[in-house]
Design a protein around this motif. Structure first.
Motif, PDB file in Angstrom:
ATOM      1  N   LYS A  92       0.950  -1.166  -0.012  1.00 28.95           N
ATOM      2  CA  LYS A  92       0.022  -0.130  -0.197  1.00 28.95           C
ATOM      3  C   LYS A  92       1.103   1.121  -0.113  1.00 28.95           C
ATOM      4  O   LYS A  92       0.290   2.390  -0.260  1.00 28.95           O
ATOM      5  CB  LYS A  92      -1.057  -0.061   1.273  1.00 28.95           C
ATOM      6  CG  LYS A  92      -2.146  -1.104   1.239  1.00 28.95           C
ATOM      7  CD  LYS A  92      -2.918  -0.943   2.427  1.00 28.95           C
ATOM      8  CE  LYS A  92      -3.773  -1.998   2.648  1.00 28.95           C
ATOM      9  NZ  LYS A  92      -4.614  -2.070   3.774  1.00 28.95           N
ATOM     10  N   LEU A  93       2.266   1.138   0.272  1.00 24.72           N
ATOM     11  CA  LEU A  93       2.798   2.346   0.476  1.00 24.72           C
ATOM     12  C   LEU A  93       4.030   2.276  -0.489  1.00 24.72           C
ATOM     13  O   LEU A  93       5.278   2.859  -0.192  1.00 24.72           O
ATOM     14  CB  LEU A  93       3.412   2.272   1.968  1.00 24.72           C
ATOM     15  CG  LEU A  93       2.561   2.222   3.199  1.00 24.72           C
ATOM     16  CD1 LEU A  93       3.324   1.870   4.430  1.00 24.72           C
ATOM     17  CD2 LEU A  93       1.751   3.064   3.253  1.00 24.72           C
ATOM     18  N   GLU A  94       3.881   1.977  -1.696  1.00 28.58           N
ATOM     19  CA  GLU A  94       4.654   1.931  -2.834  1.00 28.58           C
ATOM     20  C   GLU A  94       5.332   3.353  -3.110  1.00 28.58           C
ATOM     21  O   GLU A  94       6.480   3.623  -3.454  1.00 28.58           O
ATOM     22  CB  GLU A  94       4.170   1.291  -4.068  1.00 28.58           C
ATOM     23  CG  GLU A  94       5.001   1.252  -5.089  1.00 28.58           C
ATOM     24  CD  GLU A  94       6.197   0.174  -5.169  1.00 28.58           C
ATOM     25  OE1 GLU A  94       7.038   0.206  -5.817  1.00 28.58           O
ATOM     26  OE2 GLU A  94       5.748  -0.761  -4.285  1.00 28.58           O
ATOM     27  N   GLU A  95       4.362   4.502  -3.068  1.00 23.59           N
ATOM     28  CA  GLU A  95       4.561   5.792  -3.108  1.00 23.59           C
ATOM     29  C   GLU A  95       5.617   6.278  -2.234  1.00 23.59           C
ATOM     30  O   GLU A  95       6.630   7.094  -2.150  1.00 23.59           O
ATOM     31  CB  GLU A  95       3.454   6.539  -3.233  1.00 23.59           C
ATOM     32  CG  GLU A  95       2.452   6.608  -4.186  1.00 23.59           C
ATOM     33  CD  GLU A  95       1.055   7.152  -3.887  1.00 23.59           C
ATOM     34  OE1 GLU A  95       1.212   8.374  -4.139  1.00 23.59           O
ATOM     35  OE2 GLU A  95       0.187   6.483  -3.856  1.00 23.59           O
ATOM     36  N   LEU A  96       5.492   5.934  -1.049  1.00 22.59           N
ATOM     37  CA  LEU A  96       6.577   6.232   0.042  1.00 22.59           C
ATOM     38  C   LEU A  96       7.762   5.973  -0.213  1.00 22.59           C
ATOM     39  O   LEU A  96       8.651   6.681  -0.095  1.00 22.59           O
ATOM     40  CB  LEU A  96       6.353   5.656   1.453  1.00 22.59           C
ATOM     41  CG  LEU A  96       6.745   5.995   2.457  1.00 22.59           C
ATOM     42  CD1 LEU A  96       6.513   7.436   2.824  1.00 22.59           C
ATOM     43  CD2 LEU A  96       6.462   5.272   3.876  1.00 22.59           C
ATOM     44  N   ILE A  97       8.357   4.888  -0.851  1.00 21.47           N
ATOM     45  CA  ILE A  97       9.616   4.432  -1.320  1.00 21.47           C
ATOM     46  C   ILE A  97       9.945   5.708  -2.228  1.00 21.47           C
ATOM     47  O   ILE A  97      11.115   6.030  -2.006  1.00 21.47           O
ATOM     48  CB  ILE A  97       9.644   3.087  -1.864  1.00 21.47           C
ATOM     49  CG1 ILE A  97       9.042   1.800  -1.189  1.00 21.47           C
ATOM     50  CG2 ILE A  97      11.007   2.733  -2.593  1.00 21.47           C
ATOM     51  CD1 ILE A  97       9.909   1.465  -0.096  1.00 21.47           C
ATOM     52  N   TYR A  98       9.263   5.984  -3.012  1.00 26.14           N
ATOM     53  CA  TYR A  98       9.538   7.136  -4.061  1.00 26.14           C
ATOM     54  C   TYR A  98       9.584   8.455  -3.340  1.00 26.14           C
ATOM     55  O   TYR A  98      10.656   9.290  -3.851  1.00 26.14           O
ATOM     56  CB  TYR A  98       8.812   7.148  -5.397  1.00 26.14           C
ATOM     57  CG  TYR A  98       8.748   5.889  -6.147  1.00 26.14           C
ATOM     58  CD1 TYR A  98      10.051   5.668  -6.825  1.00 26.14           C
ATOM     59  CD2 TYR A  98       7.867   5.038  -6.073  1.00 26.14           C
ATOM     60  CE1 TYR A  98      10.240   4.591  -7.414  1.00 26.14           C
ATOM     61  CE2 TYR A  98       8.042   3.799  -6.875  1.00 26.14           C
ATOM     62  CZ  TYR A  98       9.185   3.468  -7.620  1.00 26.14           C
ATOM     63  OH  TYR A  98       9.401   2.407  -8.395  1.00 26.14           O
ATOM     64  N   ILE A  99       8.814   8.850  -2.471  1.00 30.03           N
ATOM     65  CA  ILE A  99       8.938   9.925  -1.688  1.00 30.03           C
ATOM     66  C   ILE A  99      10.296  10.212  -0.887  1.00 30.03           C
ATOM     67  O   ILE A  99      11.058  11.089  -0.963  1.00 30.03           O
ATOM     68  CB  ILE A  99       7.655  10.066  -0.748  1.00 30.03           C
ATOM     69  CG1 ILE A  99       6.542  10.535  -1.486  1.00 30.03           C
ATOM     70  CG2 ILE A  99       7.944  11.342   0.294  1.00 30.03           C
ATOM     71  CD1 ILE A  99       5.159  10.182  -0.442  1.00 30.03           C
ATOM     72  N   VAL A 100      10.745   8.960  -0.302  1.00 32.47           N
ATOM     73  CA  VAL A 100      11.927   9.029   0.366  1.00 32.47           C
ATOM     74  C   VAL A 100      13.193   9.309  -0.514  1.00 32.47           C
ATOM     75  O   VAL A 100      13.990   9.936  -0.413  1.00 32.47           O
ATOM     76  CB  VAL A 100      11.971   7.834   1.298  1.00 32.47           C
ATOM     77  CG1 VAL A 100      13.574   7.776   1.887  1.00 32.47           C
ATOM     78  CG2 VAL A 100      10.948   7.862   2.599  1.00 32.47           C
ATOM     79  N   PHE A 101      12.964   8.189  -1.660  1.00 35.06           N
ATOM     80  CA  PHE A 101      14.115   8.472  -2.486  1.00 35.06           C
ATOM     81  C   PHE A 101      14.210   9.564  -3.191  1.00 35.06           C
ATOM     82  O   PHE A 101      15.286  10.550  -3.131  1.00 35.06           O
ATOM     83  CB  PHE A 101      13.912   7.630  -3.874  1.00 35.06           C
ATOM     84  CG  PHE A 101      14.529   7.537  -5.123  1.00 35.06           C
ATOM     85  CD1 PHE A 101      16.056   7.104  -4.740  1.00 35.06           C
ATOM     86  CD2 PHE A 101      14.377   8.046  -6.044  1.00 35.06           C
ATOM     87  CE1 PHE A 101      16.843   7.264  -5.981  1.00 35.06           C
ATOM     88  CE2 PHE A 101      15.198   8.221  -7.377  1.00 35.06           C
ATOM     89  CZ  PHE A 101      16.412   7.663  -7.080  1.00 35.06           C
ATOM     90  N   ASN A 102      12.916  10.570  -3.447  1.00 31.11           N
ATOM     91  CA  ASN A 102      12.956  11.956  -4.180  1.00 31.11           C
ATOM     92  C   ASN A 102      13.686  13.072  -3.129  1.00 31.11           C
ATOM     93  O   ASN A 102      14.442  13.764  -3.343  1.00 31.11           O
ATOM     94  CB  ASN A 102      11.813  12.358  -4.326  1.00 31.11           C
ATOM     95  CG  ASN A 102      11.606  11.835  -5.833  1.00 31.11           C
ATOM     96  OD1 ASN A 102      12.480  11.506  -6.712  1.00 31.11           O
ATOM     97  ND2 ASN A 102      10.173  11.466  -6.328  1.00 31.11           N
ATOM     98  N   TYR A 103      13.296  12.639  -1.827  1.00 30.36           N
ATOM     99  CA  TYR A 103      13.909  13.298  -0.581  1.00 30.36           C
ATOM    100  C   TYR A 103      15.371  13.281  -0.631  1.00 30.36           C
ATOM    101  O   TYR A 103      15.930  14.379  -0.345  1.00 30.36           O
ATOM    102  CB  TYR A 103      13.205  13.024   0.744  1.00 30.36           C
ATOM    103  CG  TYR A 103      13.816  13.889   1.823  1.00 30.36           C
ATOM    104  CD1 TYR A 103      13.020  15.084   2.029  1.00 30.36           C
ATOM    105  CD2 TYR A 103      14.859  13.364   2.614  1.00 30.36           C
ATOM    106  CE1 TYR A 103      13.304  15.917   3.251  1.00 30.36           C
ATOM    107  CE2 TYR A 103      15.217  14.247   3.710  1.00 30.36           C
ATOM    108  CZ  TYR A 103      14.535  15.481   3.766  1.00 30.36           C
ATOM    109  OH  TYR A 103      14.966  16.234   4.811  1.00 30.36           O
TER     110      TYR A 103
END
Length: 152
Positions: A92-103
């Protein structure tokens, strides 16, 4: 904690998903991120608070009712750590991986290889990322999320 797995590749921005997950979990452990996980527990919280208030009110008046409701509420309120439920919520949190990566990509490319160490050394950056994670978890999971930052 030093993450021993492969670090991101700076040149073509390929990253190791496990490495990003470990950063999220490390921040979850450090800031004691907890998620109200069990729906039954939420119902029991209200029931225990009501029962505690009634019993406490009968036995000790208003103060007893307040204490009874508080103890009853705490007894029925269960929070799970982010690490405990990660395997259940990971999809459910696939987007969170990308949020942290972009951060982490905001960091100078020269420092990107040491991103975890830099992140953990900078309190302001850690707090900013943790607040982002908390907001995302609450929105995506539709559950109450608390941490040592939100309690303080």
């Amino acid at each position: 904690m030093a993450l021993s797995r492969a670090r991101p590749n700076v040149n073509n921005e390929v990253f190791d998903r496990y490495w990003i997950e470990q950063i999220i979990l490390e921040l979850g452990d450090e800031y004691q991120i907890r998620v109200q996980w069990d729906v039954t527990t939420a119902i029991l919280t209200g029931t225990f608070a009501l029962a505690g208030g009634l019993v406490g009110g009968y036995a000790g008046g208003r103060l007893g009712a307040a204490i009874g409701a508080g103890v009853g509420g705490v007894a029925g309120f269960a929070l799970a750590s982010l690490r405990e439920i990660w395997s259940l919520i990971r999809d459910k949190l696939e987007e969170l991986i990308y949020i942290v990566f972009n951060y982490l990509r905001r960091i100078d490319p020269v420092d990107y290889v040491r991103a975890f160490d830099i992140l953990m050394a900078c309190t302001a950056s850690r707090r900013e990322l943790v607040f982002t994670i908390l907001d995302f978890l609450a929105e995506k999971l539709g559950r109450q999320v608390v941490s040592s930052l939100t309690v303080a």
